[in-house]
Design a protein around this motif. Structure first.
Motif, PDB file in Angstrom:
ATOM      1  N   GLY A 170      23.141  23.510   3.614  1.00  0.00           N
ATOM      2  CA  GLY A 170      23.570  22.384   2.798  1.00  0.00           C
ATOM      3  C   GLY A 170      24.879  21.768   3.226  1.00  0.00           C
ATOM      4  N   MET A 171      25.529  22.334   4.243  1.00  0.00           N
ATOM      5  CA  MET A 171      26.821  21.814   4.693  1.00  0.00           C
ATOM      6  C   MET A 171      26.740  21.056   6.009  1.00  0.00           C
ATOM      7  N   LEU A 172      25.752  21.400   6.827  1.00  0.00           N
ATOM      8  CA  LEU A 172      25.626  20.779   8.142  1.00  0.00           C
ATOM      9  C   LEU A 172      24.578  19.682   8.112  1.00  0.00           C
ATOM     10  N   TYR A 173      24.868  18.574   8.786  1.00  0.00           N
ATOM     11  CA  TYR A 173      23.967  17.424   8.823  1.00  0.00           C
ATOM     12  C   TYR A 173      23.665  17.047  10.261  1.00  0.00           C
ATOM     13  N   CYS A 174      22.497  16.490  10.484  1.00  0.00           N
ATOM     14  CA  CYS A 174      22.074  16.017  11.791  1.00  0.00           C
ATOM     15  C   CYS A 174      22.835  14.737  12.139  1.00  0.00           C
ATOM     16  N   ASP A 175      23.331  14.643  13.385  1.00  0.00           N
ATOM     17  CA  ASP A 175      24.052  13.443  13.807  1.00  0.00           C
ATOM     18  C   ASP A 175      23.137  12.236  13.925  1.00  0.00           C
ATOM     19  N   ASP A 176      21.883  12.468  14.315  1.00  0.00           N
ATOM     20  CA  ASP A 176      20.964  11.357  14.543  1.00  0.00           C
ATOM     21  C   ASP A 176      20.422  10.763  13.245  1.00  0.00           C
ATOM     22  N   CYS A 177      19.842  11.610  12.388  1.00  0.00           N
ATOM     23  CA  CYS A 177      19.160  11.088  11.197  1.00  0.00           C
ATOM     24  C   CYS A 177      19.935  11.314   9.901  1.00  0.00           C
TER      25      CYS A 177
END
Length: 188
Positions: A170-177
């Protein structure tokens, strides 16, 4: 009291027992029904303890807390459909209780609209176009508890099949989408 006066006084036309409110027409405020509001407080406290909606849905069954329709029948209020299982709550109902702003004393209006006067289809309106009436009735839970529950529900994550959950879930997000990243492990 006329229909217009009741709507101006922020009273709903139906007795919504699950909100834990009774109607006080003279004061134009909702009063807390202690028996039903105790169930709502318990649902919120279980969520604060980290339990999910499925776990919370089984908790009132153990406590013998009646569902809204069974509660209305026990109080002598007529209902359209009598519940076969008077203690069984669905997880979707628990989720809607946890997201409802009525429990902190705020009435939310204009949740949906129609495309035109000929259409009967209702479409939900955006949150920024809705009207919120603060202190419309007596709050059942505190605003800080409601905000903490919303934060917990927003950041909830499902553990993997082996029961572990990543500390970064829940803390890390994808750079692309921009989607949240989840833990994936290989079998073996």
């Amino acid at each position: 009291m006329s229909l217009w006066e009741r709507s101006c006084a922020c009273l709903s036309m139906s007795a919504d027992i699950e909100k834990g409110l009774e109607k006080d027409v003279k004061k134009a405020k909702g009063l807390a029904d202690e028996e039903a509001s105790a169930v709502v407080r318990r649902i919120f406290s279980l969520c604060m303890q980290g339990k999910g909606v499925s776990d919370i849905a089984t908790a009132p069954w153990e406590d013998k807390a009646l569902t809204p329709s069974a509660y209305k029948v026990s109080k002598g209020i007529g209902v359209a459909k009598k519940s076969e299982h008077p203690y069984n709550r669905e997880p979707a109902m628990i989720a809607s209780i946890l997201e409802n702003m009525a429990y902190i004393g705020i009435t939310e209006s204009f949740k949906s609209t129609r495309l035109g006067f000929k259409s009967r289809k209702r479409i939900p309106t955006a949150k920024n176009r809705r009207t919120y009436i603060v202190d419309a009735h007596t709050p059942i839970i505190g605003r800080d508890m409601w905000e903490k529950v919303q934060m917990l529900r927003e950041n909830r994550h499902r553990p993997a099949k082996n029961g572990t959950a990543s500390i970064f879930s829940g803390m890390l997000y994808c750079d692309d989408c921009g989607a949240k990243l989840s833990l994936a492990t290989a079998n073996g």
